[in-house]
Design a protein around this motif. Structure first.
Motif, short mmCIF file in Angstrom:
data_model
loop_
_atom_site.label_atom_id
_atom_site.label_comp_id
_atom_site.label_asym_id
_atom_site.label_seq_id
_atom_site.Cartn_x
_atom_site.Cartn_y
_atom_site.Cartn_z
N ALA A 3 1.06 -1.28 0.46
CA ALA A 3 0.09 0.37 0.24
C ALA A 3 0.94 1.17 -0.15
CB ALA A 3 -1.01 -0.03 0.88
N ALA A 4 1.48 1.12 0.62
CA ALA A 4 3.27 2.50 0.45
C ALA A 4 3.38 3.17 -0.90
CB ALA A 4 4.02 2.42 1.86
N ARG A 13 -7.89 -10.90 -2.46
CA ARG A 13 -8.38 -11.95 -0.66
C ARG A 13 -6.94 -11.44 0.01
NH1 ARG A 13 -8.03 -17.56 -3.89
NH2 ARG A 13 -7.04 -18.25 -1.87
N SER A 14 -7.11 -12.33 0.95
CA SER A 14 -6.08 -12.53 2.06
C SER A 14 -6.66 -14.17 2.40
CB SER A 14 -6.59 -11.95 3.61
OG SER A 14 -6.59 -10.40 2.80
N ASP A 15 -5.50 -15.24 2.63
CA ASP A 15 -5.50 -16.11 3.33
C ASP A 15 -4.48 -16.73 4.92
OD1 ASP A 15 -6.58 -16.79 0.73
OD2 ASP A 15 -4.50 -17.13 -0.61
N ASP A 16 -5.06 -17.32 4.57
CA ASP A 16 -4.42 -17.50 6.29
C ASP A 16 -3.90 -19.32 5.72
OD1 ASP A 16 -3.82 -18.38 9.15
OD2 ASP A 16 -5.46 -18.27 9.69
N LEU A 17 -2.48 -18.83 6.31
CA LEU A 17 -1.28 -20.43 5.63
C LEU A 17 -1.55 -20.76 6.73
CD1 LEU A 17 1.19 -18.28 3.46
CD2 LEU A 17 -1.60 -19.29 2.66
N ALA A 18 -2.08 -20.17 7.79
CA ALA A 18 -1.69 -21.24 9.43
C ALA A 18 -1.80 -22.71 9.09
CB ALA A 18 -2.70 -20.84 10.54
N THR A 19 -0.96 -23.45 9.61
CA THR A 19 -1.34 -25.75 9.92
C THR A 19 -1.58 -25.66 11.24
OG1 THR A 19 1.23 -25.56 10.18
CG2 THR A 19 0.33 -25.51 8.14
N GLU A 20 -1.70 -24.66 12.39
CA GLU A 20 -2.39 -25.36 13.92
C GLU A 20 -2.93 -24.50 14.21
OE1 GLU A 20 1.87 -25.17 16.38
OE2 GLU A 20 2.93 -25.27 14.72
N PRO A 21 -3.96 -25.22 14.68
CA PRO A 21 -5.52 -24.15 14.87
C PRO A 21 -4.40 -22.92 16.46
CG PRO A 21 -5.27 -26.32 15.62
CD PRO A 21 -4.00 -26.51 14.99
N GLY A 22 -5.23 -22.35 16.33
CA GLY A 22 -4.79 -20.34 17.62
C GLY A 22 -3.61 -20.13 16.32
N SER A 25 -1.33 -16.64 10.12
CA SER A 25 -0.26 -16.12 8.87
C SER A 25 -0.85 -15.94 8.03
CB SER A 25 1.04 -17.93 9.08
OG SER A 25 1.73 -17.18 7.93
N TRP A 26 -0.64 -14.83 8.06
CA TRP A 26 -1.66 -14.00 7.10
C TRP A 26 -1.44 -13.95 5.68
CZ3 TRP A 26 -6.52 -14.40 6.76
CH2 TRP A 26 -7.39 -14.74 7.74
N GLN A 27 -1.47 -13.51 4.76
CA GLN A 27 -0.71 -13.36 3.93
C GLN A 27 -1.88 -12.53 2.61
OE1 GLN A 27 -0.20 -16.50 0.18
NE2 GLN A 27 2.24 -15.72 0.22
N HIS A 28 -1.63 -11.08 2.15
CA HIS A 28 -3.03 -10.31 1.27
C HIS A 28 -2.14 -10.31 0.21
CE1 HIS A 28 -3.73 -9.99 5.49
NE2 HIS A 28 -2.51 -9.90 6.04
N HIS A 29 -2.91 -10.75 -0.77
CA HIS A 29 -2.86 -10.33 -2.34
C HIS A 29 -3.48 -8.66 -2.63
CE1 HIS A 29 -1.88 -14.17 -1.54
NE2 HIS A 29 -2.88 -14.72 -1.46
N TYR A 30 -2.87 -8.45 -3.72
CA TYR A 30 -2.78 -7.25 -4.46
C TYR A 30 -3.23 -7.08 -5.54
CZ TYR A 30 -2.88 -5.57 0.29
OH TYR A 30 -3.00 -4.99 1.40
#
Length: 102
Positions: A3-4, A13-22, A25-30
């Motif tokens: 954004a800067a 879109r945004s995806d949560d790449l986490a592999t463990e509950p709780g 690990s967000w990945q944001h796509h522009y």
């Protein structure tokens, strides 16, 4: 960071790449339309080179090719073996000396 450097970029879109509950690990796509003369592209590539952002992929509307810059270099995905070989011939001096660079 996107954004800067590229204020015209739209959040796709945004995806949560986490592999463990709780844990998250967000990945944001522009996405942004630009051209090679746009100073925003230079700013974005400098951020990639300085390891301030990653996961940048550049392409054209038909996605016939893609370029993935990172802090140690760039991967180029050509639309055909012929185009790949032309690029390798034209920019062979840029390739690493290892087998993976060919």
């Amino acid at each position: 960071m996107v954004a800067a450097t590229t204020p015209g970029a739209a959040h796709w879109r945004s995806d949560d790449l986490a592999t463990e509950p709780g844990f998250h690990s967000w990945q944001h796509h522009y996405v942004s339309a630009t051209d090679l003369r746009d100073p925003a592209l230079d700013r974005l590539l400098l951020c990639v080179a300085d390891d301030m952002t990653d996961g940048v992929i550049l392409t054209e509307p038909a996605c016939a090719w893609a370029v993935h810059p990172y802090d140690g270099g760039v991967d180029v995905f050509a639309e055909s073996i012929e185009v790949r070989d032309e690029l390798a011939g034209a920019y062979g001096a840029w390739l690493p000396s290892t087998l993976q660079g060919t």
